[in-house]
Design an enzyme around this catalytic site. Structure first.
Site, PDB file in Angstrom:
ATOM      1  N   ARG A 172       1.264  -1.364   0.175  1.00 18.57           N
ATOM      2  CA  ARG A 172       0.269  -0.150  -0.393  1.00 18.57           C
ATOM      3  C   ARG A 172       1.029   1.508  -0.166  1.00 18.57           C
ATOM      4  O   ARG A 172       1.011   2.074  -0.844  1.00 18.57           O
ATOM      5  CB  ARG A 172      -0.923   0.391   1.321  1.00 18.57           C
ATOM      6  CG  ARG A 172      -2.144  -1.100   1.320  1.00 18.57           C
ATOM      7  CD  ARG A 172      -3.028  -1.037   2.669  1.00 18.57           C
ATOM      8  NE  ARG A 172      -3.114   0.547   3.117  1.00 18.57           N
ATOM      9  CZ  ARG A 172      -4.552   0.535   2.937  1.00 18.57           C
ATOM     10  NH1 ARG A 172      -5.658   0.417   1.751  1.00 18.57           N
ATOM     11  NH2 ARG A 172      -4.928   2.071   3.318  1.00 18.57           N
ATOM     12  N   ARG A 249      -9.394  -7.126  13.095  1.00 15.56           N
ATOM     13  CA  ARG A 249      -8.325  -6.044  13.954  1.00 15.56           C
ATOM     14  C   ARG A 249      -9.316  -4.950  14.266  1.00 15.56           C
ATOM     15  O   ARG A 249     -10.134  -3.969  13.971  1.00 15.56           O
ATOM     16  CB  ARG A 249      -6.737  -5.882  13.193  1.00 15.56           C
ATOM     17  CG  ARG A 249      -5.922  -5.286  14.054  1.00 15.56           C
ATOM     18  CD  ARG A 249      -5.536  -6.120  15.615  1.00 15.56           C
ATOM     19  NE  ARG A 249      -4.071  -5.597  15.960  1.00 15.56           N
ATOM     20  CZ  ARG A 249      -3.933  -6.542  16.803  1.00 15.56           C
ATOM     21  NH1 ARG A 249      -4.520  -7.495  17.522  1.00 15.56           N
ATOM     22  NH2 ARG A 249      -2.699  -5.639  18.148  1.00 15.56           N
ATOM     23  N   TYR A 348      -9.741  -5.483   2.656  1.00 12.97           N
ATOM     24  CA  TYR A 348      -9.345  -3.627   3.138  1.00 12.97           C
ATOM     25  C   TYR A 348      -9.413  -2.452   1.808  1.00 12.97           C
ATOM     26  O   TYR A 348      -8.376  -2.271   1.307  1.00 12.97           O
ATOM     27  CB  TYR A 348      -7.535  -3.792   3.463  1.00 12.97           C
ATOM     28  CG  TYR A 348      -6.978  -3.025   4.036  1.00 12.97           C
ATOM     29  CD1 TYR A 348      -7.589  -2.127   4.383  1.00 12.97           C
ATOM     30  CD2 TYR A 348      -5.656  -3.480   4.517  1.00 12.97           C
ATOM     31  CE1 TYR A 348      -6.132  -1.197   5.521  1.00 12.97           C
ATOM     32  CE2 TYR A 348      -4.874  -2.533   5.066  1.00 12.97           C
ATOM     33  CZ  TYR A 348      -5.231  -1.535   4.835  1.00 12.97           C
ATOM     34  OH  TYR A 348      -4.501  -0.380   5.585  1.00 12.97           O
TER      35      TYR A 348
HETATM   36  N1  UDP Z   1       3.416   1.009   8.071  1.00 13.18           N
HETATM   37  C1  UDP Z   1       4.861   0.546   8.715  1.00 13.18           C
HETATM   38  N2  UDP Z   1       5.136   2.211   9.451  1.00 13.18           N
HETATM   39  C2  UDP Z   1       4.842   3.142   9.019  1.00 13.18           C
HETATM   40  C3  UDP Z   1       3.323   2.752   8.769  1.00 13.18           C
HETATM   41  C4  UDP Z   1       2.976   1.920   7.855  1.00 13.18           C
HETATM   42  O1  UDP Z   1       5.042  -0.837   8.878  1.00 13.18           O
HETATM   43  O2  UDP Z   1       5.059   3.982   9.225  1.00 13.18           O
HETATM   44  C5  UDP Z   1       2.812  -0.369   6.849  1.00 13.18           C
HETATM   45  C6  UDP Z   1       2.030  -0.907   8.428  1.00 13.18           C
HETATM   46  O3  UDP Z   1       1.757  -2.662   8.167  1.00 13.18           O
HETATM   47  C7  UDP Z   1       0.494  -1.204   7.913  1.00 13.18           C
HETATM   48  C8  UDP Z   1       0.686  -1.034   6.350  1.00 13.18           C
HETATM   49  O4  UDP Z   1       2.457  -0.280   6.220  1.00 13.18           O
HETATM   50  O5  UDP Z   1      -0.495  -1.438   8.509  1.00 13.18           O
HETATM   51  C9  UDP Z   1      -0.397   0.004   5.242  1.00 13.18           C
HETATM   52  O6  UDP Z   1       0.066   1.649   5.865  1.00 13.18           O
HETATM   53  P1  UDP Z   1      -1.330   2.447   6.167  1.00 13.18           P
HETATM   54  O7  UDP Z   1      -1.311   3.726   6.405  1.00 13.18           O
HETATM   55  O8  UDP Z   1      -1.835   2.659   4.621  1.00 13.18           O
HETATM   56  O9  UDP Z   1      -2.190   1.983   6.983  1.00 13.18           O
HETATM   57  P2  UDP Z   1      -4.352   2.288   7.403  1.00 13.18           P
HETATM   58  O10 UDP Z   1      -3.767   3.758   7.084  1.00 13.18           O
HETATM   59  O11 UDP Z   1      -4.896   1.195   6.409  1.00 13.18           O
HETATM   60  O12 UDP Z   1      -4.196   1.646   8.837  1.00 13.18           O
END
Ligand code: UDP
Ligand code: FAD
Length: 367
Positions: A172, A249, A348
């Site tokens: 992503r 989650r 998702y």
């Molecule tokens: N992630 C990470 N470090 C960060 C940001 C994101 O490891 O600083 C990883 C983490 O596994 C996360 C995924 O990248 O679940 C997707 O991030 P996103 O910001 O898209 O998550 P969302 O906003 O959907 O929670």
């Protein structure tokens, strides 16, 4: 003749789009939600003149012009560009992973130097075909970034080891060999001026809405009111978990009003070390360039999910996806029930994807 053409369960983005579009085409709709407000997870609460994203930061982004025009037909969007930072034990790094991140971490200046560093770290581990999130992450950005910015965040976010998570989750995030801190690659991005509620309020302007109404508490009575049901809750709950429970989650949000005009200087700070119990701190005013005297922040804590908790994220690993397929098979046999949204489709989805799927569902309905 039933009173309504559609009973729509869930006043989130999917349900609201369905109701709005069906109503426009002369269909009579009743929309219900078990929460006491409309909007689902994009709902904002006004605190101190600031639109506080009650269920986590929501930044709209899409590359699809039709979807961008669609949302802008309800409300104008601002020019907000998400550029979060990561805080690892007090060290600050730019996100997503880009030349600013690589420069801060390794002192490299050119894309060639950064690529060389990543290749070197990847080669040491000998990963050819990444099988899980850990291997995928190391293949993309090397072990240093994985250790400082990914492992801790990911494992607390998902409550399991990065070796047990699907690779797609980390894909992503862009990896860029330019000095560009934009978190998304999409062509269009922004925040609705005045907040997300304006969109949902407009969509539901002419629709009958019953809040604090849980479908499962009056299933028969509610189902008898309409020709068809549009269901955006949990698909496994709809079938009484007959094949087993899908895993989700959950999150806990801690909102705080602070007597300061600017708390962290940016809307989103990710706390990437495992020991800090929250993943992100959001300072909401920055989404709309607010100049209020006070500020509101939200700490986002990932928590285990059990039946009865809010299911924020589906866990799309192989085990859960194959269980979902069983429910999906049942759902395809339904003549009068349509499943949609993040929970109904166990996907998702981001907002733009929910809109695309909702409009597509309406097309398939032939209305
Ligand atoms: N992630 C990470 N470090 C960060 C940001 C994101 O490891 O600083 C990883 C983490 O596994 C996360 C995924 O990248 O679940 C997707 O991030 P996103 O910001 O898209 O998550 P969302 O906003 O959907 O929670
Ligand atoms: P929901 O918004 O979950 O709506 C479903 C509704 O159904 C809820 O209101 C629920 O109360 C109701 N419901 C469920 N069961 C029942 C029942 N039995 N009876 C009555 N009502 C019921 N997307 C982006 O594009 N950008 C982002 O930055 C972004 N950030 C996110 C951050 C977080 C923390 C989360 C969790 C999601 C984020 N998303 C983001 C995704 C976005 O929230 C979703 O894509 C979108 O809101 C899903 O809409 P929906 O209608 O499918 O589901």
């Amino acid at each position: 003749m039933k009173k309504y053409d559609y009973l729509i369960v869930g006043a989130g983005l999917f349900g609201s789009i369905f109701a709005y579009e069906a109503n426009k085409r002369g269909k009579k709709c009743l929309i219900i939600d078990k929460r006491d407000h409309i909007g689902g997870n994009i709902y904002c609460k006004n605190i101190e003149g600031i639109n506080v994203h009650q269920y986590g930061a929501h930044i709209f982004h899409t590359s699809n012009k039709k979807i961008w025009d669609y949302v802008n037909s309800f409300v104008e969007f601002n020019r907000y560009t998400n550029s979060p930072i990561a805080n690892y034990k007090g060290e600050i790094y730019n996100l997503p992973f880009n030349m600013n991140t690589f420069n801060k971490l390794w002192g490299v200046v050119t894309p060639q130097e950064a690529k060389g560093k990543i290749e070197e770290q990847k080669r040491e581990l000998g990963i050819i075909e990444p099988k899980n999130l850990e291997e995928q992450a190391i293949s993309l950005v090397g072990t240093d970034i994985y250790t400082k910015l990914i492992k801790g965040y990911t494992e607390k976010q998902w409550g399991r080891s990065a070796t047990e998570l699907p690779a797609f989750i980390i894909k992503r995030l862009p990896v860029r060999f330019t000095y560009d801190n934009n978190y998304f690659n999409d062509k269009y991005q922004g925040i609705p001026e005045g907040g997300y509620n304006l969109i949902i309020e407009k969509m539901l302007e002419n629709i009958e809405v019953n809040l604090s109404t849980d479908f499962f508490k009056k299933r028969e009575e509610l189902s008898s009111l309409a020709e068809k049901i549009v269901f955006t809750g949990m698909i496994d709950e709809f079938y009484n978990y007959k094949f087993g429970t899908l895993e989700y989650r959950s999150l806990k949000f801690e909102h705080e009003t602070i007597n300061s005009e600017n708390y962290q200087g940016v809307a989103v700070v990710n706390y990437t070390e495992r020991e800090v119990p929250y993943t992100r701190v959001i300072e909401h005013k920055h989404f709309e360039y607010g100049l209020q005297e006070k500020t509101v922040i939200t700490r986002e804590y990932p928590v285990d999910w059990k039946i009865g908790d809010e299911p924020y994220y589906p866990i799309n690993d192989e085990k859960n996806n194959s269980l979902f397929e069983k429910y999906k098979e049942l759902s395809l046999k339904e003549k009068n029930v349509i499943f949609g949204g993040r929970l109904g489709n166990y996907k998702y989805y981001d907002m733009h994807q929910v809109i695309e799927v909702a409009l597509d569902t309406l097309r398939k309905e032939g209305i």
